[in-house]
Motif scaffolding. Structure first.
Motif, PDB file in Angstrom:
ATOM      1  N   ARG A   1       7.672  -0.567  -5.401  1.00  0.00           N
ATOM      2  CA  ARG A   1       7.584  -0.837  -3.948  1.00  0.00           C
ATOM      3  C   ARG A   1       7.228  -2.302  -3.805  1.00  0.00           C
ATOM      4  NH1 ARG A   1       4.413   2.664   0.494  1.00  0.00           N
ATOM      5  NH2 ARG A   1       6.296   3.894   0.178  1.00  0.00           N
TER       6      ARG A   1
ATOM      7  N   PRO B   1       7.311  10.530   8.192  1.00  0.00           N
ATOM      8  CA  PRO B   1       7.162  10.173   6.778  1.00  0.00           C
ATOM      9  C   PRO B   1       5.692   9.977   6.399  1.00  0.00           C
ATOM     10  CG  PRO B   1       7.977   8.285   8.027  1.00  0.00           C
ATOM     11  CD  PRO B   1       7.980   9.463   8.971  1.00  0.00           C
ATOM     12  N   LEU B   2       4.866   9.714   7.397  1.00  0.00           N
ATOM     13  CA  LEU B   2       3.431   9.438   7.242  1.00  0.00           C
ATOM     14  C   LEU B   2       3.234   8.106   6.504  1.00  0.00           C
ATOM     15  CD1 LEU B   2       2.150  13.042   6.372  1.00  0.00           C
ATOM     16  CD2 LEU B   2       2.201  11.936   8.630  1.00  0.00           C
TER      17      LEU B   2
ATOM     18  N   GLN C   1      12.481   8.733  -0.044  1.00  0.00           N
ATOM     19  CA  GLN C   1      11.953   9.367   1.169  1.00  0.00           C
ATOM     20  C   GLN C   1      13.080  10.088   1.913  1.00  0.00           C
ATOM     21  OE1 GLN C   1       8.600   9.255   2.568  1.00  0.00           O
ATOM     22  NE2 GLN C   1       9.416  10.777   3.979  1.00  0.00           N
TER      23      GLN C   1
ATOM     24  N   HIS D   1      14.216   3.172   1.836  1.00  0.00           N
ATOM     25  CA  HIS D   1      13.239   4.017   1.138  1.00  0.00           C
ATOM     26  C   HIS D   1      14.032   5.268   0.728  1.00  0.00           C
ATOM     27  CE1 HIS D   1       9.582   5.815  -0.082  1.00  0.00           C
ATOM     28  NE2 HIS D   1       8.823   5.610   0.983  1.00  0.00           N
TER      29      HIS D   1
ATOM     30  N   PRO E   1       0.813  -1.221   0.000  1.00  0.00           N
ATOM     31  CA  PRO E   1       0.000   0.000   0.000  1.00  0.00           C
ATOM     32  C   PRO E   1       0.849   1.274   0.000  1.00  0.00           C
ATOM     33  CG  PRO E   1      -0.719  -1.519   1.721  1.00  0.00           C
ATOM     34  CD  PRO E   1       0.555  -2.071   1.164  1.00  0.00           C
ATOM     35  N   SER E   2       0.312   2.305  -0.600  1.00  0.00           N
ATOM     36  CA  SER E   2       0.985   3.606  -0.611  1.00  0.00           C
ATOM     37  C   SER E   2      -0.030   4.672  -0.972  1.00  0.00           C
ATOM     38  CB  SER E   2       2.102   3.608  -1.655  1.00  0.00           C
ATOM     39  OG  SER E   2       2.590   4.919  -1.856  1.00  0.00           O
ATOM     40  N   THR E   3       0.075   5.811  -0.334  1.00  0.00           N
ATOM     41  CA  THR E   3      -0.684   6.987  -0.775  1.00  0.00           C
ATOM     42  C   THR E   3       0.295   8.017  -1.330  1.00  0.00           C
ATOM     43  OG1 THR E   3      -2.395   6.609   0.863  1.00  0.00           O
ATOM     44  CG2 THR E   3      -2.269   8.827  -0.055  1.00  0.00           C
ATOM     45  N   ARG E   4       1.253   8.442  -0.496  1.00  0.00           N
ATOM     46  CA  ARG E   4       2.171   9.517  -0.861  1.00  0.00           C
ATOM     47  C   ARG E   4       3.137   9.157  -1.983  1.00  0.00           C
ATOM     48  NH1 ARG E   4       0.258  10.424   3.823  1.00  0.00           N
ATOM     49  NH2 ARG E   4       0.421   8.188   3.890  1.00  0.00           N
ATOM     50  N   THR E   5       3.865   8.044  -1.807  1.00  0.00           N
ATOM     51  CA  THR E   5       4.926   7.744  -2.772  1.00  0.00           C
ATOM     52  C   THR E   5       4.324   7.496  -4.150  1.00  0.00           C
ATOM     53  OG1 THR E   5       6.058   6.742  -0.913  1.00  0.00           O
ATOM     54  CG2 THR E   5       7.030   6.378  -3.079  1.00  0.00           C
TER      55      THR E   5
HETATM   56  N1   CP Z   1       5.937   8.136   3.261  1.00  0.00           N
HETATM   57  C1   CP Z   1       5.424   7.164   2.472  1.00  0.00           C
HETATM   58  O1   CP Z   1       6.147   6.382   1.863  1.00  0.00           O
HETATM   59  O2   CP Z   1       4.073   7.177   2.388  1.00  0.00           O
HETATM   60  P1   CP Z   1       3.200   6.095   1.603  1.00  0.00           P
HETATM   61  O3   CP Z   1       3.431   4.757   2.297  1.00  0.00           O
HETATM   62  O4   CP Z   1       1.793   6.580   1.707  1.00  0.00           O
HETATM   63  O5   CP Z   1       3.696   6.023   0.200  1.00  0.00           O
END
Ligand code: CP
Ligand code: ASP
Length: 330
Positions: A129, A289-290, A160, A157, A76-80
């Motif tokens: 990822r 990093p969230l 990041q 990462h 899962p990922s939102t930002r990256t």
């Molecule tokens: N910081 C980061 O990698 O966020 P995601 O897991 O939402 O991509």
């Protein structure tokens, strides 16, 4: 498009380099933060800063028109994932987003090398990822196009860490002499693994604060010690809070635990509240990093020292720079 070597103000950022723009990243994969030296950082941040200003001025560019990014996310990922897509689109390129491999031929049993071979037939660069350490390096062995590691299990990462350092430079104007405290899950948190390695290029003090069972891996600590990095380990944040310039909070990585009881025993170890912020330095920078799941209380968001949402935005500019550089267009 050309970028003047002086775009990022080296004086302001107090980084000991003069960036040389020589196309060194063209066609290269970005697998580990260890690939970057000080000069490379100047190169990347110079371009990222230029893109930041250009996005503010004109929104998007045509630099990567005709180029295609494959965004391959097994976790899962939102930002990256979104920031790489946004970065590609802001540069005029397009993307093939595979955010849920369940609906791809991975669920039929296709191997990572074959999936990579397929995507590189359609795209010019692949962001990956994957839950296994070393997966990006493995993918790069089979790829003729650049692979960008967007997180390989508990390994690294690197993009990041680059955006984290870019954030520190933007927020504090420099890095030398700072005390950086990393808090939370330092064992499974890949962002802190990459960031600690990156910080070891600078004159900083790094404090690691974690529950006993989630300490920074000993081999990483010894690797940095051998380079002369000043490091110290704690379990109680109060011991170092007052001396901290950058507090980097992390989420306890629930998905990496095999024993749910072990996760339960550490899940609420640290929570940053306004009361804790009251004991911190007035110019401390609070980063994460969230995503957060409770380790920073929402009451803290309005504190000007809370930089995590700005940090997230800086990620787009750093990723724009990385895409342009590996595609030889910066
Ligand atoms: N910081 C980061 O990698 O966020 P995601 O897991 O939402 O991509
Ligand atoms: N988003 C970061 C990562 O993928 C941090 C986290 O998930 O806690 O590593």
């Amino acid at each position: 498009m050309t970028f003047a070597a002086s775009t990022i103000n080296v004086e302001t950022h107090r980084l000991p380099f003069e960036a040389q723009h020589d196309g060194r990243f063209k066609g290269q994969s970005i697998l580990s933060i260890s690939q970057f030296n000080l000069d490379d950082l100047g190169y990347v941040f110079d371009v990222a800063e230029e893109f930041r200003l250009m996005v503010k001025r004109v929104g998007s560019l045509n630099l990567l028109r005709g180029y295609i990014l494959a965004n391959l996310f097994y976790e899962p990922s939102t930002r990256t994932s979104s920031s790489f897509l946004a970065a590609m689109q802001r540069l005029g390129g397009t993307a093939i987003p595979i955010n849920e491999v369940r609906y791809s031929s991975v669920s039929k049993g296709e191997s990572l090398p074959d999936t990579i071979r397929t995507l590189e037939a359609y795209a010019d660069v692949i962001v990956l990822r994957h839950p296994e350490v070393g997966s990006a390096a493995l993918a790069a062995q089979y790829a003729r196009k650049p692979i960008i590691n967007a997180g390989d299990g508990i390994g690294e990462h690197p993009t990041q860490a680059l955006l984290d350092l870019f954030t520190i430079l933007q927020e504090r104007g420099g890095i030398s002499g700072l005390t950086v405290t990393m808090l939370g899950d330092l064992k499974y948190g890949r962002t802190v693994h990459s960031l600690a390695k990156l910080l070891s290029l600078f004159d900083v003090q790094i404090n690691y604060v974690s529950p006993e069972i989630l300490r920074m891996p000993a081999d990483l600590v010894s690797q940095l010690a051998a380079k002369g990095t000043r490091q110290a380990e704690y379990t109680d944040l109060r011991e170092v809070l007052g001396a901290t310039d950058i507090l980097y909070v992390t989420r306890i990585q629930k998905e990496r635990f095999t024993d749910p009881a072990e996760y339960d025993s550490v899940k609420d170890s640290y929570v940053i509240t306004p009361e804790i912020m009251a004991q911190a330095r007035p110019n401390m920078v609070l980063m994460h990093p969230l995503p957060r799941v409770g380790e920073i209380s929402m009451d803290v968001d309005s504190d000007p020292r809370a930089a995590y949402f700005r940090q997230m935005e800086y990620g787009v500019y750093v990723r724009m720079a990385l895409l342009a550089l590996v595609l030889g267009k910066a």
